[in-house]
Design a protein around this motif. Structure first.
Motif, mmCIF file in Angstrom:
data_model
loop_
_atom_site.group_PDB
_atom_site.id
_atom_site.type_symbol
_atom_site.label_atom_id
_atom_site.label_comp_id
_atom_site.label_asym_id
_atom_site.label_seq_id
_atom_site.Cartn_x
_atom_site.Cartn_y
_atom_site.Cartn_z
ATOM 1 N N THR A 66 8.053 11.125 17.234
ATOM 2 C CA THR A 66 8.336 10.395 15.974
ATOM 3 C C THR A 66 8.931 11.096 14.880
ATOM 4 O O THR A 66 9.654 10.688 14.037
ATOM 5 N N LEU A 67 8.599 12.349 14.700
ATOM 6 C CA LEU A 67 8.958 13.229 13.552
ATOM 7 C C LEU A 67 10.426 13.705 13.948
ATOM 8 O O LEU A 67 11.227 13.611 12.877
ATOM 9 N N PRO A 97 0.979 -1.112 0.173
ATOM 10 C CA PRO A 97 -0.168 0.077 -0.004
ATOM 11 C C PRO A 97 0.714 1.319 -0.028
ATOM 12 O O PRO A 97 1.926 1.378 0.621
ATOM 13 N N THR A 98 0.432 2.249 -0.860
ATOM 14 C CA THR A 98 1.168 3.411 -0.906
ATOM 15 C C THR A 98 0.447 4.853 -0.609
ATOM 16 O O THR A 98 -0.754 4.555 -0.536
ATOM 17 N N GLY A 99 0.881 5.882 -0.275
ATOM 18 C CA GLY A 99 0.245 6.847 0.111
ATOM 19 C C GLY A 99 -0.657 7.276 -0.804
ATOM 20 O O GLY A 99 -1.992 7.519 -0.738
ATOM 21 N N PRO A 100 -0.294 7.409 -2.215
ATOM 22 C CA PRO A 100 -1.352 7.898 -3.260
ATOM 23 C C PRO A 100 -2.413 6.921 -3.549
ATOM 24 O O PRO A 100 -3.652 7.273 -3.639
ATOM 25 N N GLY A 149 0.737 14.160 -1.315
ATOM 26 C CA GLY A 149 1.504 14.471 -0.129
ATOM 27 C C GLY A 149 0.948 15.735 0.498
ATOM 28 O O GLY A 149 1.015 15.664 1.868
ATOM 29 N N ILE A 150 0.324 16.768 0.120
ATOM 30 C CA ILE A 150 -0.307 17.712 0.817
ATOM 31 C C ILE A 150 -1.456 17.290 1.457
ATOM 32 O O ILE A 150 -1.746 17.378 2.470
ATOM 33 N N ILE A 151 -2.245 16.446 0.761
ATOM 34 C CA ILE A 151 -3.570 16.067 1.315
ATOM 35 C C ILE A 151 -3.196 15.087 2.453
ATOM 36 O O ILE A 151 -3.796 15.169 3.647
ATOM 37 N N MET A 152 -2.056 14.023 2.340
ATOM 38 C CA MET A 152 -1.784 13.202 3.427
ATOM 39 C C MET A 152 -1.253 14.022 4.658
ATOM 40 O O MET A 152 -1.643 13.589 5.930
ATOM 41 N N ILE A 153 -0.508 15.024 4.579
ATOM 42 C CA ILE A 153 -0.210 15.865 5.642
ATOM 43 C C ILE A 153 -1.546 16.509 6.150
ATOM 44 O O ILE A 153 -1.409 16.523 7.716
ATOM 45 N N LEU A 154 -2.132 17.165 5.385
ATOM 46 C CA LEU A 154 -3.509 17.796 6.057
ATOM 47 C C LEU A 154 -4.192 16.670 6.878
ATOM 48 O O LEU A 154 -4.925 17.219 7.890
ATOM 49 N N ILE A 187 2.711 11.745 8.028
ATOM 50 C CA ILE A 187 3.283 13.234 7.723
ATOM 51 C C ILE A 187 4.566 13.287 7.270
ATOM 52 O O ILE A 187 4.928 13.871 6.075
ATOM 53 N N LYS A 188 5.659 12.461 7.687
ATOM 54 C CA LYS A 188 6.925 12.298 7.099
ATOM 55 C C LYS A 188 6.705 11.779 5.593
ATOM 56 O O LYS A 188 7.309 12.154 4.615
ATOM 57 N N VAL A 189 5.936 10.652 5.453
ATOM 58 C CA VAL A 189 5.729 10.110 4.205
ATOM 59 C C VAL A 189 5.100 11.097 3.227
ATOM 60 O O VAL A 189 5.759 11.202 2.071
ATOM 61 N N GLY A 190 4.107 11.967 3.550
ATOM 62 C CA GLY A 190 3.434 12.876 2.721
ATOM 63 C C GLY A 190 4.586 13.941 2.386
ATOM 64 O O GLY A 190 4.621 14.408 1.122
ATOM 65 N N TRP A 191 5.144 14.386 3.174
ATOM 66 C CA TRP A 191 6.673 15.507 3.098
ATOM 67 C C TRP A 191 7.266 14.871 2.040
ATOM 68 O O TRP A 191 8.017 15.556 1.095
ATOM 69 N N ASP A 192 7.686 13.520 1.919
ATOM 70 C CA ASP A 192 8.513 13.085 0.963
ATOM 71 C C ASP A 192 8.060 12.788 -0.341
ATOM 72 O O ASP A 192 8.740 12.736 -1.314
#
Length: 545
Positions: free
Chosen positions: A178-179, A71-74, A132-137, A346-351
């Motif tokens: 964690t971050l 499974p991936t972020g997108p 990535g922005i959506i994941m962070i938000l 959040i770190k995954v979304g940032w990357d």
């Protein structure tokens, strides 16, 4: 024995490398899979189920050696948005995943896998940055200890003031820890314990020992997953087809881009169509056991290869390690604070955000900038489906504009002076010095819909200025249907102006296209010639007539 044959032998050294790569990548995949499962709304177990099913079957049937799938972020963000828009239950959610997998298999079997790689980079970049922005938000709320809200990133932004006002100090501290570990973990220690695993362990210990007020993952089902064979209603199947197509395309693009990364690291060459078949089978299997959809993961693949993984066995080993974890160690997942998983995501979304291109926005072409910003903005503010669809349309329009300039530069339209054109060794006079009764329209290279309208406006005036026009196709290599119909339009203009014309140098696909569309049906055979000498004679005959 040749070197190529030696490379094909699976020896103990390769086994050790695949075992090391599989175990290391499984350790990296585990916390991310758990976090994505929670973020999707289907639960932490769904992330593990997806990592096991997609990881195993994509490795077994896929077309990229040493690629790790999970499974991936997108894909997770896309699934969450799709399910929110459809208000789907568990059965309907898994149906979308199974349909997406079947579509990927169909894409691979039909041989269109190689075309997915033609998706413009600015569209992929804008879409991935938007994801990535959506994941962070959407992870900001659990990071502060608040429950996630249904809907997209805009709903999360609306709920943010209340979450900040009622912040859970324990959850926030676990998330910050964690971050911090993810960002500051030394590289030399990453060889012993990857940063995600270290952050997961430290955050969980802090939650158990000191930060006990932080909300936790909760009960994780143990044992093998159940099969979900319930069929949804026919009406939902019709509604699920469009989001399944988007999910399939997203997973396909992500997997094939990861395949290119794997090729660059191993020096190998992947089979795109087989890769899509493997990904599709993995997603079908994941949907049938209640797992998340997945794709090739760039981070997991890089970790696998750097740890020694070189064959499909490494991906299968990784899935096996995760299965062993699910069967025997599920109880250790339950006390993990949700804020820790939010920090991981959040770190995954940032990357995921394409910072490399964003830092160079002022240097890229204006049309590419517009395409990227349209894709990114619509992905975040509207939805993923609209973002990638409109992004592809905008990219196609920008590409057409560039093609228009290139194709127009390949057009030659010149008057032919009678004395120069008709003179020969037998007759040096050749005609009037000042008259140019014949014009030449030469099309060189490829011509498509991109330049058709502009070409018609530019050339129609030249046609009216001559008594005979020679259409020269001797150096034309390709005409699409729009360009072919443009030729018919130009011939109609010539007839309307009582201008005769000669068609010269037809061959190959250009001739086939014009004949298939009946463009030459009303052109007399004596006006269709092969060489310039024949065109000269045909023009003489027409002028004499």
């Amino acid at each position: 024995m040749t070197n190529r044959r030696r490379q094909k032998i699976y020896d103990l050294q390769r086994f050790r490398g695949d075992l090391s790569g599989g175990f290391t990548s499984a350790v990296v995949t585990l916390p991310v899979a758990l976090a994505l499962g929670v973020a999707s709304g289907l639960g932490a177990a769904a992330g593990l189920y997806g990592a096991i099913a997609v990881g195993f079957f994509a490795a077994l049937f896929g077309g990229t050696r040493a690629q790790l799938s999970a499974p991936t972020g997108p894909t997770t963000v896309a699934l969450a948005v799709i399910l929110a828009s459809l208000s789907a239950n568990l059965t309907e959610a898994l149906t979308v995943i199974v349909l997406a997998g079947l579509l990927q298999v169909l894409m691979g079997v039909s041989g269109i896998g190689r075309f997915v790689a033609y998706t413009p980079y600015v569209v992929v970049s804008g879409f991935m940055s938007g994801v990535g922005i959506i994941m962070i938000l959407i992870q900001v709320l659990p990071f502060f200890g608040a429950p996630a809200v249904p809907g997209g990133p805009l709903d999360a932004i609306r709920a943010l003031p209340e979450a900040v006002a009622n912040i859970n100090a324990s959850a926030f501290a676990a998330g910050v820890l964690t971050l911090a570990l993810l960002s500051l973990w030394p590289r030399r220690l990453a060889r012993v314990m990857p940063a995600p695993l270290a952050a997961l362990v430290a955050g969980t210990l802090a939650g158990v020992l000191w930060l006990s007020e932080a909300p936790v993952v909760g009960v994780v089902p143990a044992g093998l997953p159940d099969l979900h064979l319930e069929l949804p209603s026919a009406g939902f199947l019709a509604r699920a087809l469009q989001p399944a197509i988007i999910l399939a395309l997203l997973g396909a693009v992500h997997s094939l881009l990861t395949s290119l990364v794997a090729d660059s690291l191993t020096g190998g060459r992947h089979d795109p169509n087989r890769e899509l078949v493997g990904q599709g089978i993995g997603n079908v299997a994941s949907g049938l056991i209640g797992g998340l959809p997945g794709a090739g993961t760039t981070i997991g693949t890089a970790v696998n290869i750097r740890a020694g993984g070189r064959t499909r066995a490494s991906g299968a080993f990784s899935a096996t390690v995760l299965l062993m974890f699910l069967l025997g160690l599920g109880q250790f997942v339950e006390p993990i604070p949700r804020a820790v998983l939010a920090g991981l995501l959040i770190k995954v979304g940032w990357d995921i955000i394409d910072w490399h291109l964003l830092a160079r926005l002022h240097r890229i072409r204006r049309e590419h900038l517009v395409v990227m910003m349209i894709t990114l903005g619509l992905t975040v503010l509207v939805d993923l489906v609209t973002g990638i669809a409109i992004g592809l349309i905008a990219a196609a329009l920008a590409h057409a504009r560039q093609l228009e300039r290139l194709e127009m530069d390949s057009v030659v339209s010149v008057p032919l002076l009678d004395q120069a054109f008709f003179s020969n060794r037998q007759d040096e006079s050749g005609g009037d010095v000042h008259l140019a009764r014949v014009g030449l329209l030469a099309l060189r290279g490829s011509f498509t819909v991109a330049s058709s309208n502009r070409l018609a406006r530019a050339i129609s005036t030249d046609i009216k200025d001559h008594e005979v026009v020679i259409f020269d196709f001797s150096r034309a290599t390709y005409l699409d249907d729009s360009a072919a119909m443009l030729i018919k339009k130009l011939m109609d203009i010539a007839r309307g102006e009582r201008t005769e014309f000669v068609v010269m140098g037809l061959s190959g696909s250009v001739a086939e296209t014009l004949q298939a569309l009946a463009v030459l049906r009303q052109v007399p055979e004596r006006q269709i010639v092969a060489t310039l000498d024949e065109a000269r004679q045909a023009a003489k005959d027409l002028l004499g007539g």
